[in-house]
Design an enzyme around this catalytic site. Structure first.
Site, PDB file in Angstrom:
ATOM      1  N   GLU A  44       0.836  -1.211   0.000  1.00 52.37           N
ATOM      2  CA  GLU A  44       0.000   0.000   0.000  1.00 52.37           C
ATOM      3  C   GLU A  44       0.865   1.252   0.000  1.00 52.37           C
ATOM      4  OE1 GLU A  44      -2.562   1.726  -0.326  1.00 52.37           O
ATOM      5  OE2 GLU A  44      -4.223   1.156   0.956  1.00 52.37           O
ATOM      6  N   ASP A  45       0.280   2.355  -0.424  1.00 46.01           N
ATOM      7  CA  ASP A  45       0.993   3.629  -0.374  1.00 46.01           C
ATOM      8  C   ASP A  45       1.126   4.164   1.051  1.00 46.01           C
ATOM      9  OD1 ASP A  45      -1.741   4.083  -0.162  1.00 46.01           O
ATOM     10  OD2 ASP A  45      -1.850   5.582  -1.751  1.00 46.01           O
ATOM     11  N   ASP A  87      -3.387   5.217   7.014  1.00 52.63           N
ATOM     12  CA  ASP A  87      -3.898   6.412   7.655  1.00 52.63           C
ATOM     13  C   ASP A  87      -4.742   5.949   8.855  1.00 52.63           C
ATOM     14  OD1 ASP A  87      -4.507   9.123   7.887  1.00 52.63           O
ATOM     15  OD2 ASP A  87      -6.127   9.047   6.446  1.00 52.63           O
ATOM     16  N   PHE A 141      -1.611  16.292   4.866  1.00 51.80           N
ATOM     17  CA  PHE A 141      -2.034  15.654   3.621  1.00 51.80           C
ATOM     18  C   PHE A 141      -0.904  15.709   2.600  1.00 51.80           C
ATOM     19  CE2 PHE A 141      -4.221  14.690  -0.246  1.00 51.80           C
ATOM     20  CZ  PHE A 141      -5.139  13.739   0.172  1.00 51.80           C
ATOM     21  N   ARG A 192      -0.104  12.149  -8.564  1.00 53.35           N
ATOM     22  CA  ARG A 192       0.536  10.872  -8.227  1.00 53.35           C
ATOM     23  C   ARG A 192       1.929  10.783  -8.838  1.00 53.35           C
ATOM     24  NH1 ARG A 192      -3.602   7.516  -6.229  1.00 53.35           N
ATOM     25  NH2 ARG A 192      -5.638   7.876  -7.134  1.00 53.35           N
TER      26      ARG A 192
END
Ligand code: IMP
Ligand code: MG
Length: 178
Positions: A97-98, A101, A150, A163
């Site tokens: 996963e990136d 959170d 963010f 991205r």
């Protein structure tokens, strides 16, 4: 790009982290059947880098998921947009996963994949925002911890864009607040 507040993690730092994770994964899964599942879309750049630092043979596949409801708030209920094509029964699975959170997305994904009879399901994430966690997920291969801001770039988007920025950058507050 004018939406960038500042660079949070440089390309060099990301490269070093990816190299370290790749060599740990290669050691830990030596001689085992490993399926790596990249989570689209955010995970694609990290996985492309990571895969080339892994020195053992692996099966690669992708899943695309989205949360139900309000896209800015993770509900934890995950809708599968694209499932894996590979049968993971009897194999070790590593989800890539990136960012983690709240942890709700990955928590749900792990539970889902576990119902398919894999030998193990582990998680590798490029970034971690531990201050925002809502559920306890075990991240076995954790990249870089970041503060509660963010971020965009290195696969991460804001409203579908950015991205392709090579570094991890903090998005300007006025853009986020719009
Ligand atoms: P969660 O762990 O279920 O809250 O969801 C994680 C997902 O939210 C990630 O895969 C990203 O798609 C998205 N996300 C969380 N934080 C950020 C961020 O700072 N920038 C861009 N996307 C983010
Ligand atoms: Mg994502």
């Amino acid at each position: 790009m004018d939406v960038i507040e500042r660079v949070l993690i440089s390309k060099g730092e990301l490269d070093r982290q990816v190299e370290e994770l790749g060599s740990r994964i290669s050691k830990d899964y030596e001689g085992q059947e490993l399926v790596i599942i990249g989570v689209l879309k955010g995970g694609f750049i990290f996985l492309a880098d990571l895969a080339r630092k892994i020195t053992i043979p692996v099966d690669l596949d992708f899943m695309s998921v989205s949360s139900y409801g309000d896209s800015s708030k993770s509900s934890g209920v995950v809708k599968i947009i694209k499932d894996v094509d590979i049968n993971i029964s009897g194999k070790h699975v590593l989800i890539v996963e990136d960012i983690i959170d709240t942890g709700l997305t990955l928590n749900h994904l792990v539970e889902l994949l576990k119902t398919r009879g894999p030998l193990s399901v582990k998680i590798c994430a490029a970034l971690d925002k531990p201050s925002r966690r809502k559920v306890d997920v075990q991240v076995d291969y954790k990249g870089i911890e970041i503060p509660d801001e963010f971020v965009i770039g290195y696969g991460l988007d804001y409203a579908g864009k950015y991205r392709n920025i090579p570094e991890v950058c903090v998005l300007k507050k006025d853009i986020y607040a719009k």
